[in-house]
Enzyme design. Structure first.
Site, PDB file in Angstrom:
ATOM      1  CB  SER A 139      40.935  38.296  36.699  1.00  0.00           C
ATOM      2  OG  SER A 139      39.777  37.536  36.827  1.00  0.00           O
ATOM      3  CG  HIS A 199      41.911  33.400  38.997  1.00  0.00           C
ATOM      4  ND1 HIS A 199      41.824  33.481  37.620  1.00  0.00           N
ATOM      5  CD2 HIS A 199      41.371  34.554  39.473  1.00  0.00           C
ATOM      6  CE1 HIS A 199      41.253  34.638  37.286  1.00  0.00           C
ATOM      7  NE2 HIS A 199      40.976  35.305  38.386  1.00  0.00           N
TER       8      HIS A 199
END
Ligand SMILES: *[C@@H]1O[C@H](CO)[C@@H](O)[C@H](O)[C@H]1NC(C)=O
Ligand SMILES: *[C@@H]1O[C@H](CO)[C@@H](O)[C@H](O)[C@H]1NC(C)=O
Length: 429
Positions: A190, A396
């Site tokens: 990320s 995620h």
């Protein structure tokens, strides 16, 4: 009728005020009487793993961990850990690799899913020379040569722009000079991947010090973020940035902040953990993936996340929800002219990301959407692998915390890493 509405509004105002006052009082009591939070947590019966730092955790599970401190060009002090499996003494893989966490995380995130699953453990088990970094503002990187994070608001004048410009290059240089090699491999999750791309745009010579970037759910442009709650949070923070800064709220979501302590406490209680903690992270913030993250890992996650960042950094993400490009923090037009030489915040130059890039992503990621991943793939000149995780519910947070990492992500990471590494036999002298 209107009287009723007025009374109702007054009630809401009163309730909010009461809540704020109670929170402030509770916080004062906590700070006055419970200064040694470790002792209280032990007393309250927290899982003992929650009380350990990176090195202590690694040691507990039979790994060794070195602690290093990197000093950036602008004076920030960042802790970097090097984790080793003792069975690898005589045959480590080279070159070293640097593992970088995401927004509001720390190096500890890579241990949260436990040995056999957490990526830092898996890398050490396979005898990779794994260095685990920290980005400015979290609890391992909340120090500076001259600025005091508790007093000097200037400490918090940063976003991914500075993390990518200073922290990532400084950490790379540190690892290279410590190990005596010219290039390393890099794995970023990320923001940990996004900041690497910032570096390649702004300081392309550092891109050349890396063989391969393995980016897991890289956060660059986030225009298509599906999570409504994350969007609202970021929008509020970016809209209220000036006001909050005037109130001296420059640091957000730090460890031992009231919110973190409260969540950590609630999430220890199994009865509350599932409906509140697990649902909050996966049902509300990200997307739902039942059973993927274990109860034990959730406990760990809430003791290490949020790990702290700056208001500026959160506000920049807020701006980027509405931006067409992966771009720098947007000051006012006049300030932009001074800082950037243009009225608009400039976009990062993704054409200068010259190194081979692997992208791994989940189809059910509500923070970094597949549309934004595809946008990034189009911009990058040298994508050698684009891998959607086979589980359609992969979100995620799964890539760092899921109990299925070994099966779903690890083979891909390992395969690409192996192709840029070789086993090096240490000769005993
Ligand atoms: C972790 O804990 C050990 C033992 O208390 C301590 O010596 C070490 O400095 C700590 N490391 C960090 C980075 O806080
Ligand atoms: C972006 O980087 C590429 C490759 O290094 C370079 O050719 C190009 O001029 C850069 N573009 C801008 C706008 O700086």
């Amino acid at each position: 009728m209107s009287v009723a509405i007025m009374l109702f509004k007054r009630n809401i105002a009163f309730d909010t005020l009461t809540l704020v006052v109670v929170l402030i009082i509770v916080n004062i009591i906590r700070q006055q009487f419970f200064s040694n939070s470790l002792e209280i947590k032990r007393f309250l019966g927290y899982d003992s793993d929650l009380l350990l730092n990176f090195t202590q955790l690694a040691n507990k599970y039979g790994y060794s961990s070195e602690e290093h401190t990197v000093v950036t060009e602008d004076g920030y002090l960042l802790k970097v850990f090097r984790i080793k499996n003792k069975k690898c003494e005589a045959r480590v893989k080279q070159p070293p690799l640097l593992l970088m966490h995401g927004l509001l995380q720390s190096s500890d995130a890579w241990l949260d899913a436990s040995p056999g699953t957490g990526l830092a453990y898996l890398l050490a088990d396979e005898c990779f020379d794994a260095w685990v970094g920290n980005q400015r503002g979290n609890y391992y990187a909340r120090r500076h040569l001259t600025l005091n994070p508790d007093k000097d608001s200037a400490f918090w004048d940063f976003s991914v722009d500075q993390i990518g410009y200073y922290d990532v290059p400084a950490t790379i240089d540190y690892v290279l000079s410590n190990t005596g090699v010219k290039k390393l491999n890099y794995i970023g999750f990320s923001q940990g991947a996004g900041t690497f791309l910032v570096m390649c745009s702004e300081r392309p010579e550092y891109c050349k010090k890396t063989n391969v970037l393995i980016s897991i759910s890289p956060a660059t442009r986030v225009k298509h973020t599906k999570s409504k709650s994350f969007r609202s949070l970021l929008n509020i923070l970016s809209t209220c940035e000036d006001l909050l800064a005037q109130l001296k709220v420059n640091e957000l979501f730090g460890k031992e902040s009231f919110l973190q302590v409260l969540f950590e406490f609630i999430c220890q209680i199994r009865l509350f953990s599932e409906p509140l903690c697990e649902n909050f992270l996966c049902g509300i913030l990200d997307s739902s993936h039942p059973g993927s993250i274990t109860h034990k890992t959730f406990g760990m996650v809430y003791s290490h996340l949020p790990a702290g960042t700056s208001l500026r950094n959160m506000a920049r993400y807020g701006q980027s929800l509405n931006a067409e490009d992966f771009q720098k923090y947007d000051f006012s037009e006049t300030v932009n002219v001074v800082k950037y030489g243009s009225k608009e915040a400039p976009a990062y130059n993704l054409s200068s990301v010259s190194l081979p890039v692997v992208i791994i992503y989940g189809a059910n990621d509500h923070l970094v959407d597949t549309k934004d991943i595809n946008w990034l793939v189009d911009k990058l000149p040298n994508v050698i692998g684009l891998e959607e995780v086979a589980d359609p519910l992969w979100n995620h947070l799964d890539s760092v915390y899921s109990q299925h990492i070994y099966k779903m992500i690890w083979p891909t990471v390992r395969r690409y890493l192996e192709s840029f590494s070789e086993t090096y036999m240490k000769t005993k002298s």
